[in-house]
Design an enzyme around this catalytic site. Sequence first.
Site, PDB file in Angstrom:
ATOM      1  NE  ARG A 177      41.562  28.746  45.833  1.00  0.00           N
ATOM      2  CZ  ARG A 177      42.640  28.144  45.946  1.00  0.00           C
ATOM      3  NH1 ARG A 177      43.680  28.008  45.393  1.00  0.00           N
ATOM      4  NH2 ARG A 177      42.592  27.090  46.627  1.00  0.00           N
TER       5      ARG A 177
ATOM      6  CE1 TYR B 106      37.740  54.561  43.053  1.00  0.00           C
ATOM      7  CE2 TYR B 106      38.408  52.631  44.823  1.00  0.00           C
ATOM      8  CZ  TYR B 106      36.764  52.980  44.136  1.00  0.00           C
ATOM      9  OH  TYR B 106      36.157  52.642  44.131  1.00  0.00           O
TER      10      TYR B 106
ATOM     11  CG  ASP C 188      44.301  52.757  39.248  1.00  0.00           C
ATOM     12  OD1 ASP C 188      43.412  53.161  38.497  1.00  0.00           O
ATOM     13  OD2 ASP C 188      43.705  53.225  40.785  1.00  0.00           O
TER      14      ASP C 188
ATOM     15  CE  LYS D 214      34.954  51.847  37.945  1.00  0.00           C
ATOM     16  NZ  LYS D 214      36.314  52.365  39.560  1.00  0.00           N
TER      17      LYS D 214
END
Length: 392
Positions: A46, A98, A170, A195
């Site tokens: 983690r 977004y 972004d 993406k």
Amino acid sequence: MRLQTLSIHTGVDKDSSFNSVITPIYASSTFEFEDIGKTKGYDYSRTANPTRTALQENLAALEGGAGAIAIATGMAAIATVLHLLKTGDHIICTNDCYGGTERLLRTYRELHGIQVTYVNMGKLDNVRKAIQPNTKALWIETPSNPLLNIIDIRALADIAHEIGALAIVDNTFLSPYNQRPFELGADIIVHSTTKYLNGHSDVVGGAAIAVKPEHAERLQWLCNALGQGASPFDCWLVLRGIKTLVPRMRLHEENANTVAKFLSQHPNVARVYYPGLPTHPNHDLARRQQYGFGGMVSFEVNGGVDEANHVLRSVKVFAVAESLGGIESLISHTVSMTHASMDPKLRAEAGINERILRLSVGLEDINDLLEDLDRALSFKTVVPTATVRSEA
Ligand SMILES: *Cc1c(COP(=O)(O)O)cnc(C)c1O
């Protein structure tokens, strides 16, 4: 080294046992201690994992940052970056961000008292007017989704820095191949690696990259504390995808440019949104600020939601699906799909209507893409079929 070389040569050379050329998938949750307080740099996955570290080094190099986090999803990246703010802080956000970002900011306002003002960042005065004494960040997304409006990163970063706020960008829609926000003054970049960075539609992933070491360290700390780090397998896939980022982006752009020109001459297309077209209102800014125009094209069909649905039902090469940036071409209906969760009032204010279709132009043969669109758009009268009608 240049971007294409960096994309291939950063985050490799990790295997000293066998000198494998490609970074292995270290599918180990835990790592053996050699002595009290002594490890080979890893104790628990983690916190850190060698495959994830390799991807993070690569991402930091591509954007030119001090450090990066590779995280479960793009939304996890956004959520983690928003943890740099605290209760009572104010953020100014672009009004056509977004849909998931808007939903999360709405939730953080309710849960954590983070204030948010949406403005059309195309006019810098709107941003200046929205500034409050507690404004701590500007949330910049350019090109916007789905209208591909371009906003001026350098001017917005200057405004942010005048008031000691962070400029967060972004950069999902263009990738570091087409846009380099740190060169324009941004402090933090977020990506949905789902993406273009991964580029093969087989991972949901995210990243945040910081230009200052203290922000990079804080993001690392948050990523571990919130338990958001991406899995070794996903990191390996994204690292693999990135190696072909440059040639993929070149072809995405070439195909998108041809599709945009084709659509702008089609009688059943009312309007095309592509920053590479000289008719696009922000074409000059895009030329100045970007290293290319990317692979996304949006357009309005003549008619309304039924005509849009007719096109969706008729395409064969384009898949009707959300997401973008993969090798295959996708088409989506913004109002009912990607922006369904967005506040309808904000959506309408942002100019997003039900005739708009968004294309993620893939890497297929351009002639197949054009023929597919031409067939789908060659309608005279359309029988109403759409079941989703939206408020916008
Ligand atoms: C897809 C996307 C996100 C969210 O990323 P996920 O990987 O789906 O969580 C954020 N911003 C933009 C611009 C996106 O396209």
